[in-house]
Design a protein around this motif. Structure first.
Motif, PDB file in Angstrom:
ATOM      1  N   UNK A 183       2.031  36.457 -67.677  1.00  7.74           N
ATOM      2  CA  UNK A 183       1.363  35.631 -66.687  1.00  7.74           C
ATOM      3  C   UNK A 183       1.001  36.388 -65.427  1.00  7.74           C
ATOM      4  N   UNK A 184       0.231  35.726 -64.579  1.00  8.97           N
ATOM      5  CA  UNK A 184      -0.169  36.286 -63.293  1.00  8.97           C
ATOM      6  C   UNK A 184      -0.064  35.182 -62.248  1.00  8.97           C
ATOM      7  N   UNK A 185       0.672  35.467 -61.159  1.00 11.30           N
ATOM      8  CA  UNK A 185       0.871  34.496 -60.087  1.00 11.30           C
ATOM      9  C   UNK A 185       0.181  34.967 -58.815  1.00 11.30           C
ATOM     10  N   UNK A 186      -0.285  33.996 -58.030  1.00  9.14           N
ATOM     11  CA  UNK A 186      -0.904  34.275 -56.738  1.00  9.14           C
ATOM     12  C   UNK A 186       0.034  33.795 -55.641  1.00  9.14           C
ATOM     13  N   UNK A 187       0.418  34.706 -54.728  1.00 13.30           N
ATOM     14  CA  UNK A 187       1.338  34.400 -53.642  1.00 13.30           C
ATOM     15  C   UNK A 187       0.623  33.584 -52.570  1.00 13.30           C
ATOM     16  N   UNK A 188       1.008  32.315 -52.420  1.00 10.64           N
ATOM     17  CA  UNK A 188       0.333  31.422 -51.484  1.00 10.64           C
ATOM     18  C   UNK A 188       0.671  31.707 -50.029  1.00 10.64           C
ATOM     19  N   UNK A 189       1.732  32.456 -49.770  1.00 13.26           N
ATOM     20  CA  UNK A 189       2.154  32.748 -48.394  1.00 13.26           C
ATOM     21  C   UNK A 189       1.034  33.379 -47.574  1.00 13.26           C
ATOM     22  N   UNK A 190       0.173  34.155 -48.229  1.00 14.12           N
ATOM     23  CA  UNK A 190      -0.868  34.876 -47.488  1.00 14.12           C
ATOM     24  C   UNK A 190      -1.902  33.930 -46.888  1.00 14.12           C
ATOM     25  N   UNK A 191      -2.007  32.713 -47.413  1.00 15.67           N
ATOM     26  CA  UNK A 191      -2.994  31.759 -46.901  1.00 15.67           C
ATOM     27  C   UNK A 191      -2.525  31.089 -45.615  1.00 15.67           C
ATOM     28  N   UNK A 192      -1.209  30.819 -45.513  1.00 13.11           N
ATOM     29  CA  UNK A 192      -0.645  30.168 -44.333  1.00 13.11           C
ATOM     30  C   UNK A 192       0.716  30.816 -44.018  1.00 13.11           C
ATOM     31  N   UNK A 193       0.724  31.995 -43.391  1.00 14.03           N
ATOM     32  CA  UNK A 193       1.992  32.693 -43.128  1.00 14.03           C
ATOM     33  C   UNK A 193       2.975  31.872 -42.296  1.00 14.03           C
ATOM     34  N   UNK A 194       2.471  31.177 -41.286  1.00 14.29           N
ATOM     35  CA  UNK A 194       3.388  30.409 -40.437  1.00 14.29           C
ATOM     36  C   UNK A 194       4.008  29.251 -41.213  1.00 14.29           C
ATOM     37  N   UNK A 195       3.194  28.557 -42.011  1.00 14.05           N
ATOM     38  CA  UNK A 195       3.722  27.474 -42.825  1.00 14.05           C
ATOM     39  C   UNK A 195       4.766  27.993 -43.805  1.00 14.05           C
ATOM     40  N   UNK A 196       4.514  29.187 -44.376  1.00 16.95           N
ATOM     41  CA  UNK A 196       5.472  29.779 -45.312  1.00 16.95           C
ATOM     42  C   UNK A 196       6.805  30.049 -44.627  1.00 16.95           C
ATOM     43  N   UNK A 197       6.769  30.542 -43.381  1.00 10.50           N
ATOM     44  CA  UNK A 197       8.018  30.790 -42.651  1.00 10.50           C
ATOM     45  C   UNK A 197       8.743  29.487 -42.340  1.00 10.50           C
ATOM     46  N   UNK A 198       7.975  28.456 -41.973  1.00 13.01           N
ATOM     47  CA  UNK A 198       8.590  27.153 -41.698  1.00 13.01           C
ATOM     48  C   UNK A 198       9.201  26.559 -42.973  1.00 13.01           C
ATOM     49  N   UNK A 199       8.550  26.768 -44.099  1.00 12.23           N
ATOM     50  CA  UNK A 199       9.042  26.292 -45.387  1.00 12.23           C
ATOM     51  C   UNK A 199      10.389  26.947 -45.703  1.00 12.23           C
ATOM     52  N   UNK A 200      10.501  28.227 -45.349  1.00 14.29           N
ATOM     53  CA  UNK A 200      11.745  28.959 -45.576  1.00 14.29           C
ATOM     54  C   UNK A 200      12.848  28.487 -44.629  1.00 14.29           C
ATOM     55  N   UNK A 201      12.548  28.438 -43.336  1.00 13.34           N
ATOM     56  CA  UNK A 201      13.570  28.061 -42.361  1.00 13.34           C
ATOM     57  C   UNK A 201      13.985  26.598 -42.499  1.00 13.34           C
ATOM     58  N   UNK A 202      13.046  25.733 -42.922  1.00 14.49           N
ATOM     59  CA  UNK A 202      13.360  24.318 -43.024  1.00 14.49           C
ATOM     60  C   UNK A 202      13.988  23.909 -44.347  1.00 14.49           C
ATOM     61  N   UNK A 203      13.472  24.465 -45.463  1.00 17.93           N
ATOM     62  CA  UNK A 203      13.918  24.040 -46.789  1.00 17.93           C
ATOM     63  C   UNK A 203      14.531  25.166 -47.617  1.00 17.93           C
ATOM     64  N   UNK A 204      14.475  26.390 -47.119  1.00 17.71           N
ATOM     65  CA  UNK A 204      15.037  27.506 -47.876  1.00 17.71           C
ATOM     66  C   UNK A 204      14.144  28.007 -48.992  1.00 17.71           C
ATOM     67  N   UNK A 205      12.843  27.641 -48.965  1.00 19.42           N
ATOM     68  CA  UNK A 205      11.889  28.119 -49.968  1.00 19.42           C
ATOM     69  C   UNK A 205      11.255  29.402 -49.439  1.00 19.42           C
TER      70      UNK A 205
END
Length: 242
Positions: A183-205
């Motif tokens: 398979x091939x996956x596309x890393x969505x973090x690059x589209x919204x870096x700040x949202x990705x950081x909030x997702x990590x700090x808030x939910x641990x994703x």
């Protein structure tokens, strides 16, 4: 005057970290939470190779359900045991799919008033590796991966609201096999870096991905007799690292 100028410079420097975060710039003080595993949601078309069973006369799947695939939905949990030049680990998954068609009359003369269905619950245990080093270190958001695993698929056939019985044999069972996936996956973090950081700090994703994968599965009791639940299928979905 010089005191006011100095105060203005101090305020400007104090505001820099907040500006960097708003602009999507990763601050050295922002530390990613520990990454230990993943959860994957996928769906796709699944067409069992029942009609390719050796010694089978006719095409019972095609005659009853047509050429269309059934919709298969799967959920997988992964645990990482290596993180370095890529990520490796083990995964377990469970899925469900069903397909309905018109039941056939016992004399083969046509369709009965009742509906018949085939239902499958593919279960698998796999080893996997994904090359996410380039995404994390070089900023390339494409992550290729591969899996190899053992599969067990319970199945049953219904007629109306009951499990079908034909010739004194109940239409249910389970099949063992194996499967390989690329398979091939596309890393969505690059589209919204700040949202990705909030997702990590808030939910641990830590990271999220969209992916497409192709699976080659032989589920026929390793060449044994009976219902052949092997398939060649594309699946698509969402993956989360946590």
């Amino acid at each position: 005057m010089s005191r006011a100028w100095g105060l203005g410079v101090a305020v400007a420097f104090a505001a820099l970290p907040a500006w960097a975060q708003d602009a999507g710039v990763v601050s050295p003080d922002l530390v990613e939470s520990p990454r230990t595993g993943g959860v994957i949601f996928r769906l796709g078309g699944y067409k069992p190779l029942i009609d390719e069973e050796k010694g089978l006369g006719g095409t019972p799947y095609k005659d009853t359900f047509g050429d269309a695939s059934l919709l298969l939905v799967e959920l997988e949990f992964q645990r990482y045991f290596y993180q370095g030049i890529g990520t490796a680990g083990v995964g377990v998954s469970a899925g469900y799919g069903e397909k309905y068609g018109a039941a056939k009359l016992a004399d083969g003369g046509g369709d009965a008033a009742e509906r018949t269905a085939i239902k499958v619950v593919p279960l698998s245990f796999n080893l996997f590796y994904k090359f996410d080093y380039a995404a994390f270190e070089w900023g390339i958001p494409l992550v290729p991966y591969g899996k190899l695993g053992l599969i067990y698929s319970p199945w049953w056939v219904t007629k109306g609201s009951d499990t079908e019985v034909s010739g004194g044999v109940t239409g249910k069972g389970g099949k063992w096999g194996w499967g390989g996936t690329a398979g091939l996956a596309f890393l969505l973090d690059v589209l919204q870096p700040r949202f990705a950081r909030d997702f990590d700090s808030g939910l641990g994703v830590n990271h999220s991905y969209l992916f497409a994968e192709y699976t080659y599965a032989d589920v026929d009791d390793f060449g044994g007799k009976g219902l052949n639940l092997s398939s060649r299928r594309w699946m698509f979905g969402l993956a989360l690292d946590y």
